[in-house]
Design an enzyme around this catalytic site. Structure first.
Site, PDB file in Angstrom:
ATOM      1  CE  LYS A 233      60.111 -39.807  25.422  1.00 42.24           C
ATOM      2  NZ  LYS A 233      58.718 -40.067  25.760  1.00 42.24           N
ATOM      3  CD  GLU A 239      66.967 -53.896  22.408  1.00 46.38           C
ATOM      4  OE1 GLU A 239      67.104 -52.816  23.036  1.00 46.38           O
ATOM      5  OE2 GLU A 239      66.150 -54.777  22.734  1.00 46.38           O
ATOM      6  N   GLY A 297      57.232 -42.775  22.688  1.00 45.07           N
ATOM      7  CA  GLY A 297      58.029 -43.412  21.641  1.00 45.07           C
ATOM      8  C   GLY A 297      57.183 -43.895  20.476  1.00 45.07           C
ATOM      9  NE  ARG A 298      52.461 -46.994  23.435  1.00 49.14           N
ATOM     10  CZ  ARG A 298      53.086 -46.888  24.596  1.00 49.14           C
ATOM     11  NH1 ARG A 298      54.408 -47.004  24.653  1.00 49.14           N
ATOM     12  NH2 ARG A 298      52.412 -46.648  25.700  1.00 49.14           N
ATOM     13  CD  GLU A 383      55.919 -50.189  24.000  1.00 47.00           C
ATOM     14  OE1 GLU A 383      56.032 -49.049  23.542  1.00 47.00           O
ATOM     15  OE2 GLU A 383      56.855 -51.003  23.981  1.00 47.00           O
ATOM     16  CG  HIS A 414      48.073 -67.918  -1.006  1.00 45.00           C
ATOM     17  ND1 HIS A 414      47.487 -68.849  -1.829  1.00 45.00           N
ATOM     18  CD2 HIS A 414      47.735 -66.706  -1.511  1.00 45.00           C
ATOM     19  CE1 HIS A 414      46.860 -68.227  -2.819  1.00 45.00           C
ATOM     20  NE2 HIS A 414      46.986 -66.917  -2.640  1.00 45.00           N
ATOM     21  CE  LYS A 524      63.562 -51.718  27.896  1.00 45.07           C
ATOM     22  NZ  LYS A 524      63.342 -50.273  28.026  1.00 45.07           N
TER      23      LYS A 524
HETATM   24  O1  F6P Z   1      60.101 -51.169  24.166  1.00 43.79           O
HETATM   25  C1  F6P Z   1      60.144 -50.145  25.083  1.00 43.79           C
HETATM   26  C2  F6P Z   1      60.468 -48.815  24.474  1.00 43.79           C
HETATM   27  O2  F6P Z   1      60.658 -47.932  25.512  1.00 43.79           O
HETATM   28  C3  F6P Z   1      59.415 -48.302  23.512  1.00 43.79           C
HETATM   29  O3  F6P Z   1      58.335 -47.725  24.146  1.00 43.79           O
HETATM   30  C4  F6P Z   1      60.223 -47.357  22.697  1.00 43.79           C
HETATM   31  O4  F6P Z   1      59.554 -47.003  21.518  1.00 43.79           O
HETATM   32  C5  F6P Z   1      61.453 -48.187  22.471  1.00 43.79           C
HETATM   33  O5  F6P Z   1      61.656 -48.857  23.691  1.00 43.79           O
HETATM   34  C6  F6P Z   1      62.680 -47.420  22.074  1.00 43.79           C
HETATM   35  O6  F6P Z   1      63.023 -46.469  23.035  1.00 43.79           O
HETATM   36  P1  F6P Z   1      64.051 -45.314  22.721  1.00 43.79           P
HETATM   37  O7  F6P Z   1      63.481 -44.486  21.616  1.00 43.79           O
HETATM   38  O8  F6P Z   1      64.212 -44.558  23.986  1.00 43.79           O
HETATM   39  O9  F6P Z   1      65.343 -45.948  22.277  1.00 43.79           O
END
Ligand code: F6P
Length: 555
Positions: A233, A239, A297-298, A383, A414, A524
Site C-alpha cells: 500500500k 520487508e 491494508g488488512r 491489528e 494432535h 520499526k
Molecule cells: O504491519 C503494519 C502494516 O502497516 C499492515 O497494516 C500492513 O498490512 C502491512 O504493514 C504492509 O503494509 P504495506 O502494504 O504498506 O506494505
C-alpha cells in the site's frame, strides 16, 4: 490516490459501552448465573431447552450457517447483549461506515473496502436515515459515487491484466512480494481456492525479510518465466522493499535488463499494486495498479492487492469472490441485529472477553484449504482491535481483542486440543467446516467432518471418570460451528466479509478505531537504530539486555 472525503465531517457519537445500562445488567447477570454456583452448564441447557436452544442460537447468512448453541450463553444474556449493541449505537456507526464518513479518525480516512465489492450497477442503499443533518451526508454520498467509478475502472483493468497473465504461456511463476495485508489475504485466498487455480500458473508469496524465504524460492525460478508483483500500500515497507530490490538484483544478474524495451526487462517482469504509484515508477515499474487510502491494508484483498487471486482463479472467479462478500455486506446492512451474524458473533466476542474474561479464541478450520485463515484472522482481529485506548485516545478500562490463534483440523487435534479439553482455562473454539468436499480425495471428507463434530461434542459433553482424574473431561467448553456450503469463491468472500464486519461491530462497542495500527511503529523505528549497531557493535544508550545480545551476536 486521495480519499474521496475529508476528515472533520460529523461522526456519530460513541457512547462508552461500560457506562451503558446493558453493561451493568450483563455484569450482574454474569455474576448471578455464571459465577455463582452452580453456574451455567451447557449440558443442562440442552437438556432443558433441546432443539429450541439450537433454533434460538443458530443463524443463516449468505453461503453459510452458524450454530452458536454450544456457547456459554443463555437467552437473557443474548437479549442483554443485543441491548448493549443498541445502546452503543452500533447501527449508527454502521451507517457511518457505509456512508463513507472518516471513521478512521486518527488518520482522517473513510473506511470503504466494502465499496470494492459493490456491483457496478445496482441500487445504492440509503444511509441518510440515521443522521438528520443532510449536508455532510450529501457530500459523502457524492464522493462515494465518484469513488465507485474509479473502483470499477481499476477492477476492469486489473481483471484484464490477470487474464493477460493467464493467457501468457511464457509466464509460469507469479511471485507476490508483500507483507501483512499485502500478503496474508491473497495468500490465504489463493490457497483456499487452489482447486480453481490455472494449472499452468504457480503462485508464490514472499513476505519475510529473512532472506531464506526469497533466496530459496529464487533457486527454483527462471527470470523469463517469472512475474514479480510488488504489493505494498505504502511502497515503503522495509520487508517488501528489501525483497523487491533483492528480486530485481537477482533478475538483473540472471540477464534481465533495466531497459524498458529489452526483451527481458524489469518493466515486463515486475508489476506493482500500491497507493504510491510514483514510488513504483521510481523502482522501474511501468505496470501499476493503484488503490486508495480508504482501503486499510488488512482489508485490501478486494482491491488491486487481490491481483494474485485473480491470476489464480480468473476474472469470473474474482468477481464471484466479490459477489459473495457483497452478499454478506447486504446481510450486515439489512438484517435485524438479532438475525445479523456479524453482530451476533461480535456480541459473543464481547461476552467472552469482557464478562467471562477469556483471553483467547481458537480458530479451527476443518479444511486444509483454509489453513492460512487463522494467520489472516490474527492480523484482521488483533491489528484492528488490539488496542488499549478508545478512538478519542482515552484509556480503555476494559479488555479488547483476544489473542486469536489456530491451525487446521485435524492437525490441531494432535497438537493443542489436549489443552482445549483438559487445560484449566476454557478457550472458546470456532470450528469451520465445509458441507461439500473439494475435488481432492473426496472420500475422506466424511472422516474430516466427523472429527469436527466429535470435537465440538467432546468439548461440550466431557466425560465423568471419578475413578481416574487423568482421563476425566470436565466438558462445558464452548464452541461455535460455522458451516460453509463449499470452498467456492462466493462462500470464501462471504466468510471473509463476515469476519471483517464482526471485527467492526466489536470495535464499535469497545469504542476503538479499528482501522489504524500505530502499535506497529515503535519496533520499526528501533530496528532502524539497531541495524547499523549490528555492524559497528556500538551499544551506547542501549539497555543492558539488548547490549549484551548485540555483543553475543558479534562475538
Ligand atoms: O504491519 C503494519 C502494516 O502497516 C499492515 O497494516 C500492513 O498490512 C502491512 O504493514 C504492509 O503494509 P504495506 O502494504 O504498506 O506494505
Amino acid at each position: 490516490m486521495n480519499a474521496p472525503m475529508s476528515a472533520g465531517q460529523a461522526l456519530p457519537a460513541r457512547p462508552r459501552c461500560d457506562r451503558s445500562p446493558a453493561w451493568g445488567l450483563l455484569q450482574a447477570h454474569y455474576r448471578q448465573h455464571y459465577q455463582a454456583p452452580p453456574g451455567f452448564d451447557l449440558r443442562a441447557a440442552f437438556a432443558t431447552e433441546g432443539a429450541a436452544r439450537v433454533a434460538r442460537h443458530s443463524l443463516s447468512a449468505p453461503y453459510l450457517y452458524a450454530d452458536l448453541s454450544k456457547n456459554l450463553i443463555d437467552a437473557q444474556a443474548d437479549a442483554l447483549l443485543l441491548q448493549l449493541a443498541r445502546e452503543c449505537q452500533v447501527e449508527d456507526y454502521r451507517s457511518a461506515l457505509f456512508a463513507g464518513l472518516p471513521i478512521n479518525q486518527s488518520e482522517g480516512r473513510a473506511v470503504m473496502h466494502w465499496l470494492l465489492r459493490e456491483p457496478a450497477t445496482g441500487q445504492d442503499l440509503e444511509e441518510k436515515s440515521a443522521f438528520p443533518s443532510a449536508s455532510p451526508w450529501d457530500a459523502a454520498i457524492n464522493s462515494i459515487a465518484n469513488a465507485k467509478q474509479e473502483v470499477q475502472a481499476t477492477l476492469t483493468r486489473m481483471l484484464a491484466l490477470a487474464e493477460q497473465v493467464r493467457a501468457d504461456g511464457a509466464i509460469t511463476d507469479i511471485v507476490n512480494i508483500g507483507i501483512g495485508g499485502s500478503d496474508l489475504g491473497p495468500a490465504m485466498a489463493v490457497r483456499a481456492l487452489d482447486a480453481l487455480r490455472h494449472p499452468g500458473k504457480r503462485l508464490h508469496f514472499v513476505s519475510n525479510v529473512d532472506g531464506m524465504e526469497l533466496g530459496r524460492l529464487l533457486q527454483q525460478l527462471r527470470p523469463q518465466s517469472t512475474l514479480f508483483l510488488v504489493a505494498s500500500k505504502t511502497f515503503t515497507t522495509l520487508e517488501t522493499m528489501t525483497n523487491a530490490r533483492a528480486a530485481r538484483a537477482w533478475f538483473l544478474a540472471q540477464g534481465g535488463s533495466a531497459e524498458a524495451d529489452a526483451p527481458l526487462s524489469v518493466a515486463r517482469h515486475f508489476w506493482a499494486m500500491t497507493t504510491h504509484v510514483e514510488a513504483a515508477a521510481q523502482f522501474g515499474i511501468q505496470t501499476t495498479l493503484g488503490f486508495w487510502d480508504w482501503v486499510g491494508g488488512r482489508y485490501s484483498l478486494w482491491s488491486a492487492i487481490g491481483l494474485p487471486i485473480a491470476i489464480a482463479i480468473g476474472a469470473a472467479g474474482f468477481r464471484a469472490l466479490l459477489a459473495g462478500a457483497h452478499a454478506m455486506d447486504l446481510h450486515f446492512r439489512q438484517a435485524a441485529l438479532a438475525e445479523n451474524l456479524p453482530v451476533r458473533l461480535a456480541l459473543l466476542d464481547i461476552w467472552y472477553r469482557n464478562f467471562h474474561g477469556f483471553g483467547s479464541r481458537c480458530v479451527a478450520p476443518y479444511s486444509h484449504g483454509l489453513g492460512r485463515l487463522p494467520a489472516y484472522l490474527q492480523q484482521l482481529e488483533m491489528e484492528s482491535n488490539g488496542k488499549g485506548v478508545d478512538s478519542a485516545g482515552q484509556p480503555l478500562p476494559y479488555a479488547s481483542a483476544p489473542v486469536v490463534w489456530g491451525e487446521p483440523g485435524t492437525n490441531g487435534q494432535h497438537a493443542f486440543f489436549q489443552l482445549l479439553h483438559q487445560g484449566p482455562e476454557p478457550v472458546p473454539v470456532e470450528f469451520i467446516a465445509l458441507r461439500r468436499p473439494g475435488p481432492d480425495l473426496p472420500g475422506q471428507h466424511p472422516r474430516l467432518l466427523a472429527n469436527a463434530l466429535a470435537q465440538a461434542r467432546a468439548l461440550m459433553l466431557g466425560r465423568d471418570r471419578p475413578d481416574d482424574p487423568q482421563r476425566a473431561f470436565s466438558g462445558n467448553r464452548p464452541s461455535s460451528f460455522l458451516l460453509l456450503d463449499a470452498l467456492s469463491p462466493e462462500a470464501l468472500g462471504a466468510l471473509i466479509a463476515l469476519y471483517e464486519h464482526r471485527v467492526f461491530v466489536a470495535g464499535a462497542i469497545w469504542g476503538i478505531n479499528s482501522f489504524d495500527q500505530w502499535g506497529v511503529e515503535l519496533g520499526k523505528q528501533l530496528a532502524q537504530d539497531l541495524e547499523p549497531r549490528l555492524a559497528s557493535g556500538a551499544t551506547e544508550g542501549l539497555d543492558a539486555s539488548t547490549a549484551q545480545l548485540l555483543r553475543r551476536i558479534g562475538a
